[in-house]
Design an enzyme around this catalytic site. Structure first.
Site, short mmCIF file in Angstrom:
data_model
loop_
_atom_site.label_atom_id
_atom_site.label_comp_id
_atom_site.label_asym_id
_atom_site.label_seq_id
_atom_site.Cartn_x
_atom_site.Cartn_y
_atom_site.Cartn_z
N GLY A 80 -23.72 38.20 -27.54
CA GLY A 80 -22.36 38.25 -28.08
C GLY A 80 -21.69 39.45 -27.49
O GLY A 80 -20.79 39.32 -26.69
N THR A 81 -22.16 40.59 -27.83
CA THR A 81 -21.89 41.83 -27.07
C THR A 81 -20.57 42.52 -27.20
O THR A 81 -19.50 41.92 -27.33
CB THR A 81 -22.08 41.57 -25.55
OG1 THR A 81 -23.35 41.04 -25.34
CG2 THR A 81 -21.98 42.85 -24.78
#
Lengths: 221, 235
Positions: free
Chosen positions: B14-15
């Site tokens: 996702g980050t």
């Protein structure tokens, strides 16, 4: 120095008993028989070229352009001079490895200005390539090298270098033996905004005039 | 509510990833969550990957895709360093990544931020989002968490920060994104690259500042039963 390698000189894939490849040496002779070309690295740039079989020269230049463009496409920056010299040398050497190719009959003096400053390389028909402060190929190369060694290149600007190079070429030209010659010079330096261009006409004329005067002074002794 | 978790789904990061330039180099920052759908496959991943001694890359999107791209580029850069006789520049690293990303855009899903220091250009940040564009910027943000940071950067970013200012700025930004983005979380990792070399730092979740409505960390609500407070349910 000249020797005939009877029997061992028919193919570039044949070594002679004393470990020479005569075809490559003959290729160098093609360069030696052509007009002299000099390149010198001055403080702020390079003054210089191709000597030898013109058609071969054109091939090498085309290859150099292609290598430079492909490097730029892959790496996103202009090719460093060292890299270009190595690639050209590799290519020239390649043509000395197979019997169905002949060696290039031309020597290349490569001058460039990259982010590490001005650099001068010379590539010979054997595929040898070194970096130089001053280099010469062609007919008067021995005498030219002697003259170049007298110059103090690290203290000279390109403007001054242009004059010196003209003087050397004029000095080397033997009225009796050689045909009339046309002097062409190009440079890549700070003054040319690190771009390669023909030396501007006014400076070229100034150089030619200075060279003629120097010759007369010599003759007058 | 989706209770059927596919634990074999491909890993996506996702980050939140960030790269900023400062006066003298660059600071790269990232969260550490790798998710497989709703399951956190790795809560302590390292998304800042080394390409050469002086160039690192922040990875986002598909974990597999970003890893394979980094591996290829590390290989090419190694060869390039040998031929060149000196370290590769961050621009070259970014360009190589861009070529792979663009030419394989139909198959890859990865957004990358390249950051490095070289003696010609100093500290540089290059963003290479999904389609394979290459853009050099003073700072870059990427990943799902970055959506929540555009306003923050618009207001708080300034040129020519010091090294410590820049690092604190990056940590704050990642921490803000983690607070709002469900796909970002875990710890904050930073990498500082300058003429002196590379420094890696690690900020565990409990060291991060708490934002609006975030609760203090608690070991267990059962502790309340053993506490001497007269109003145990008064949180």
């Amino acid at each position: 120095m000249s020797s005939i390698g009877t029997g061992y000189d028919l193919s570039v894939t044949t070594f002679s008993p004393d470990g020479r490849v005569f075809q490559i040496e003959y290729a160098s002779k093609a360069v030696d028989n052509s007009g002299t070309v000099i390149g010198i690295k001055c403080k702020d740039g390079i003054v210089m070229a191709v000597a030898g079989l013109a058609a071969d020269g054109r091939q090498i230049v085309a290859r150099a352009k292609s290598e430079a463009t492909s490097y730029q496409s892959v790496y996103g920056e202009p090719i460093p001079v060292k890299e270009l010299a190595e690639r050209l040398a590799s290519y020239v050497h390649l043509c000395t490895l197979y019997w169905w190719l002949r060696p290039f009959g031309c020597g290349v003096i490569l001058g460039g200005y990259d982010r590490d400053g001005p650099q001068l390389y010379m590539v010979e028909p054997s595929g040898i390539s070194y970096r130089y402060f001053g280099a010469a190929v062609g007919k008067g190369k021995q005498a030219a090298k002697t003259e170049i060694e007298k110059l103090k290149l690290s203290e000279m600007t390109c403007r001054e270098g242009v004059i010196e190079v003209a003087k050397i070429i004029y000095k080397l030209h033997d009225e009796a033996k050689d045909k009339a010659f046309e002097l062409e010079m190009s440079w890549v330096c700070d003054e040319s905004k690190q771009q390669h261009q023909k030396v501007p006409d006014d400076l070229l004329e100034e150089a030619k005039a200075a060279a003629r005067i120097a010759l007369e002074e010599m003759d007058a002794d | 509510m989706d209770l059927e978790m596919n634990l074999n789904a491909s890993h996506s990061m996702g980050t939140t990833i960030i790269g900023v330039t400062y006066n003298g180099g660059v600071v790269l920052g990232a969260d550490s969550r790798t998710s497989t759908g709703m399951y956190v496959a790795n809560r302590a991943s390292d998304k800042i990957t080394q390409l050469t001694d002086n160039v690192y890359v922040c990875r986002s999107g598909s974990a597999a895709d970003s890893q394979i791209v980094s591996d290829y580029i590390r290989y090419f850069l190694h060869q390039h360093t040998i031929q060149l006789g000196q370290s590769a520049t961050s621009k070259v690293a970014a360009n190589l990544i861009r070529l792979l990303s663009y030419n394989n855009k139909n198959m890859l899903e990865t957004g990358l931020i390249v950051g490095g220091w070289d003696k010609y250009e100093g500290g540089k940040i290059y963003a290479i989002p999904l389609g394979g564009t290459l853009i050099e910027q003073p700072f870059a943000i990427g990943g799902s968490g970055s959506s929540y940071l555009y306003g923050f950067f618009d207001q708080a970013w300034k040129e020519g920060m010091t090294k410590d200012e820049a690092e604190q700025f990056v940590v704050k930004a990642v921490s803000l994104a983690i607070a709002r983005d469900g796909a970002s979380g875990g710890v904050v990792r930073t990498v500082i690259i300058n003429s002196e070399g590379v420094t890696r730092n690690f900020y565990p979740s409990d060291k991060l500042q708490l934002w609006h409505e975030e609760l203090e960390p608690q070991n267990s609500l059962l502790d309340l039963l053993n506490s001497s407070s007269p109003e145990p349910m008064n949180i």
